[in-house]
Enzyme design. Structure first.
Site, PDB file in Angstrom:
ATOM      1  N   CYS A 119       0.818  -1.222   0.000  1.00  0.00           N
ATOM      2  CA  CYS A 119       0.000   0.000   0.000  1.00  0.00           C
ATOM      3  C   CYS A 119       0.848   1.268   0.000  1.00  0.00           C
ATOM      4  CB  CYS A 119      -0.928   0.014   1.211  1.00  0.00           C
ATOM      5  SG  CYS A 119      -1.983  -1.418   1.286  1.00  0.00           S
ATOM      6  N   HIS A 147      -3.285   7.322   2.466  1.00  0.00           N
ATOM      7  CA  HIS A 147      -3.735   6.020   1.985  1.00  0.00           C
ATOM      8  C   HIS A 147      -5.119   5.743   2.562  1.00  0.00           C
ATOM      9  CE1 HIS A 147      -4.164   1.892   1.135  1.00  0.00           C
ATOM     10  NE2 HIS A 147      -3.771   1.437   2.313  1.00  0.00           N
ATOM     11  N   ASN A 158     -10.340  -0.042   0.251  1.00  0.00           N
ATOM     12  CA  ASN A 158      -8.885   0.104   0.280  1.00  0.00           C
ATOM     13  C   ASN A 158      -8.323  -0.498  -1.014  1.00  0.00           C
ATOM     14  OD1 ASN A 158      -6.137  -0.366   0.682  1.00  0.00           O
ATOM     15  ND2 ASN A 158      -6.382  -0.948   2.823  1.00  0.00           N
TER      16      ASN A 158
HETATM   17  O1  UT7 Z   1      -3.897  -1.058   3.588  1.00  0.00           O
HETATM   18  C1  UT7 Z   1      -3.277  -2.045   4.297  1.00  0.00           C
HETATM   19  C2  UT7 Z   1      -3.337  -1.779   5.703  1.00  0.00           C
HETATM   20  N1  UT7 Z   1      -4.505  -2.359   6.315  1.00  0.00           N
HETATM   21  C3  UT7 Z   1      -5.217  -1.656   7.188  1.00  0.00           C
HETATM   22  O2  UT7 Z   1      -4.982  -0.498   7.361  1.00  0.00           O
HETATM   23  C4  UT7 Z   1      -6.264  -2.352   7.983  1.00  0.00           C
HETATM   24  C5  UT7 Z   1      -6.228  -1.886   9.422  1.00  0.00           C
HETATM   25  N2  UT7 Z   1      -7.207  -2.550  10.244  1.00  0.00           N
HETATM   26  C6  UT7 Z   1      -8.534  -2.261  10.152  1.00  0.00           C
HETATM   27  O3  UT7 Z   1      -8.949  -1.449   9.357  1.00  0.00           O
HETATM   28  C7  UT7 Z   1      -9.455  -2.914  11.145  1.00  0.00           C
HETATM   29  O4  UT7 Z   1      -8.691  -3.616  12.091  1.00  0.00           O
HETATM   30  C8  UT7 Z   1     -10.488  -3.899  10.509  1.00  0.00           C
HETATM   31  C9  UT7 Z   1     -11.508  -3.090   9.735  1.00  0.00           C
HETATM   32  C10 UT7 Z   1      -9.806  -4.894   9.611  1.00  0.00           C
HETATM   33  C11 UT7 Z   1     -11.231  -4.630  11.616  1.00  0.00           C
HETATM   34  O5  UT7 Z   1     -11.846  -3.692  12.492  1.00  0.00           O
HETATM   35  P1  UT7 Z   1     -11.631  -3.808  14.072  1.00  0.00           P
HETATM   36  O6  UT7 Z   1     -12.399  -2.719  14.673  1.00  0.00           O
HETATM   37  O7  UT7 Z   1     -10.149  -3.850  14.336  1.00  0.00           O
HETATM   38  O8  UT7 Z   1     -12.329  -5.180  14.381  1.00  0.00           O
HETATM   39  P2  UT7 Z   1     -11.750  -6.413  15.198  1.00  0.00           P
HETATM   40  O9  UT7 Z   1     -10.939  -7.273  14.294  1.00  0.00           O
HETATM   41  O10 UT7 Z   1     -11.133  -5.930  16.462  1.00  0.00           O
HETATM   42  O11 UT7 Z   1     -13.077  -7.183  15.551  1.00  0.00           O
HETATM   43  C12 UT7 Z   1     -14.059  -6.614  16.465  1.00  0.00           C
HETATM   44  C13 UT7 Z   1     -15.260  -7.523  16.479  1.00  0.00           C
HETATM   45  C14 UT7 Z   1     -14.896  -8.991  16.674  1.00  0.00           C
HETATM   46  O12 UT7 Z   1     -15.953  -9.581  17.421  1.00  0.00           O
HETATM   47  P3  UT7 Z   1     -15.789  -9.817  18.998  1.00  0.00           P
HETATM   48  O13 UT7 Z   1     -14.590 -10.696  19.156  1.00  0.00           O
HETATM   49  O14 UT7 Z   1     -15.576  -8.454  19.602  1.00  0.00           O
HETATM   50  O15 UT7 Z   1     -17.077 -10.453  19.385  1.00  0.00           O
HETATM   51  C15 UT7 Z   1     -14.910  -9.555  15.277  1.00  0.00           C
HETATM   52  O16 UT7 Z   1     -15.199 -10.941  15.253  1.00  0.00           O
HETATM   53  O17 UT7 Z   1     -15.933  -7.457  15.227  1.00  0.00           O
HETATM   54  C16 UT7 Z   1     -16.034  -8.762  14.627  1.00  0.00           C
HETATM   55  N3  UT7 Z   1     -15.851  -8.619  13.208  1.00  0.00           N
HETATM   56  C17 UT7 Z   1     -16.860  -8.414  12.360  1.00  0.00           C
HETATM   57  N4  UT7 Z   1     -18.195  -8.340  12.527  1.00  0.00           N
HETATM   58  C18 UT7 Z   1     -18.961  -8.125  11.439  1.00  0.00           C
HETATM   59  C19 UT7 Z   1     -14.690  -8.611  12.511  1.00  0.00           C
HETATM   60  N5  UT7 Z   1     -14.938  -8.399  11.212  1.00  0.00           N
HETATM   61  C20 UT7 Z   1     -16.282  -8.292  11.092  1.00  0.00           C
HETATM   62  C21 UT7 Z   1     -17.140  -8.061   9.992  1.00  0.00           C
HETATM   63  N6  UT7 Z   1     -18.464  -7.988  10.222  1.00  0.00           N
HETATM   64  N7  UT7 Z   1     -16.662  -7.909   8.747  1.00  0.00           N
END
Ligand code: UT7
Length: 317
Positions: A111, A244, A274
């Site tokens: 990226c 980005h 993204n």
């Molecule tokens: O360009 C390359 C660089 N990449 C990035 O910049 C990505 C950076 N990271 C992110 O943007 C975020 O971490 C994500 C969007 C990928 C994920 O968001 P998050 O707020 O960090 O979610 P999380 O992984 O901490 O998950 C929180 C909760 C979890 O449930 P519990 O354990 O709290 O019950 C996940 O299982 O949300 C759940 N979850 C979802 N629920 C519905 C994770 N993904 C999803 C989903 N839909 N797609």
């Protein structure tokens, strides 16, 4: 000599996959995706390819800059998602555009790739090696994500963006580029072309979302301050921060940490998701074509991603 951006272009696939449609494919929902990422829809290739989008974005950038394809002496495509590995995507784009005098190569810094390509172009121009450089970021991430993995497939989209740089007298601003291979496990994708290949989750983009998020919210403000300090500039001198487009919360966090109004941080991730190395030139092109950027304004670009890698650039429009 310094490379001045004189034209921009972009190209996105026609097919749109919105959050509602995606919710029918994997266990997720529109509200969660909007709230946690800001993404509403993404464009996904059907008949397009990484090369075809790159060529179209490049053609539009040349047209915008009033530059003939034959005038380009360096053509860099930033990508890690090209359908063709040999020859490089840049040579395929050269063929499409008729940029017959260009030296062509691909660059993979995920990226952060467009930023690294921009710095590379400035170095070639400053060294007197090249005069006219076409830079393209083009990605077909939809080919690389696991559509069963809701932690990644909701985030990414396909597209391409391009900028053409012309040499003119002057000194380029100081570049800032960083990489940390020790932290690379946070975001990986293995090639299928390996001796011990057995299909596995390694063949798709795997991301520790929380780790990458934490890295981005720390490093983006840091690298912005660093590039400004190196160029003896202040935050107040910047008209637009083009970051980005990974996640709306990352952009908002950077604005908050720097104490700068969010209106100086354009975003289009709601439309495209993204798009990795395409996101910065795609946004730059939209901002240019909408007439938002005026000659004399100062733009700061900042990117981050797999590697891990991060960097920033500043220039006058
Ligand atoms: O360009 C390359 C660089 N990449 C990035 O910049 C990505 C950076 N990271 C992110 O943007 C975020 O971490 C994500 C969007 C990928 C994920 O968001 P998050 O707020 O960090 O979610 P999380 O992984 O901490 O998950 C929180 C909760 C979890 O449930 P519990 O354990 O709290 O019950 C996940 O299982 O949300 C759940 N979850 C979802 N629920 C519905 C994770 N993904 C999803 C989903 N839909 N797609």
């Amino acid at each position: 000599m310094v490379g001045k951006i004189c034209g921009t272009g972009s190209c996105v696939p026609e097919h749109i996959l919105d959050n509602e449609a995606l919710s029918g494919m994997v266990d997720t929902n529109d509200a969660w995706i909007r709230e946690r990422t800001g993404v509403v829809r993404r464009h996904i290739i059907e008949k397009e390819t990484t090369v075809s989008m790159a060529a179209e974005a490049g053609r539009r950038a040349l047209e915008d800059g009033g530059v003939l394809p034959e005038e380009v002496d360096l053509l860099i495509v930033s990508t890690f998602t090209s359908e063709i590995l040999l020859p490089c995507a840049a040579c395929e784009v050269q063929k499409e555009l008729g940029a017959v005098h260009a030296a062509c190569f691909d660059l993979n810094a995920a990226c952060t790739g467009f930023l690294f390509a921009y710095h590379t172009a400035q170095a070639y121009i400053a060294a007197g090696i090249c005069k006219t450089v076409l830079l393209i970021g083009s990605e077909s991430l939809s080919n690389m994500v696991n559509w069963q993995d809701r932690g990644t497939c909701i985030l990414f989209g396909d597209g391409a963006g391009a900028a053409v740089l012309r040499a003119q007298p002057g000194t380029p601003q100081i570049a800032v580029m960083h990489s940390d291979g020790n932290a690379g496990d946070a975001l990986t994708m293995y090639s299928r072309h390996r001796k011990d290949w057995v299909e596995s989750e390694k063949d798709y983009i795997r991301m520790d979302g929380r780790a990458v998020f934490g890295f981005a919210v720390k490093k983006v403000p840091e690298v912005i301050r660093e590039v400004l300090e190196k160029n003896k500039m202040t935050l107040e001198e910047i008209d637009y921060f083009i970051l980005h487009q990974a996640n709306r919360r990352i952009v908002e966090s950077a604005a908050r940490h720097l104490g700068i109004g969010i209106e100086k941080f354009p975003m289009n991730l709601q439309e495209y998701g993204n798009t990795s190395s395409a996101s910065i030139p795609l946004l730059l092109d939209e901002w240019n074509r909408s007439g938002n950027v005026k000659p004399g304004q100062t733009i700061l670009l900042a990117g981050f991603g797999a590697g891990l890698s991060w960097g920033a650039a500043v220039f006058t429009w």
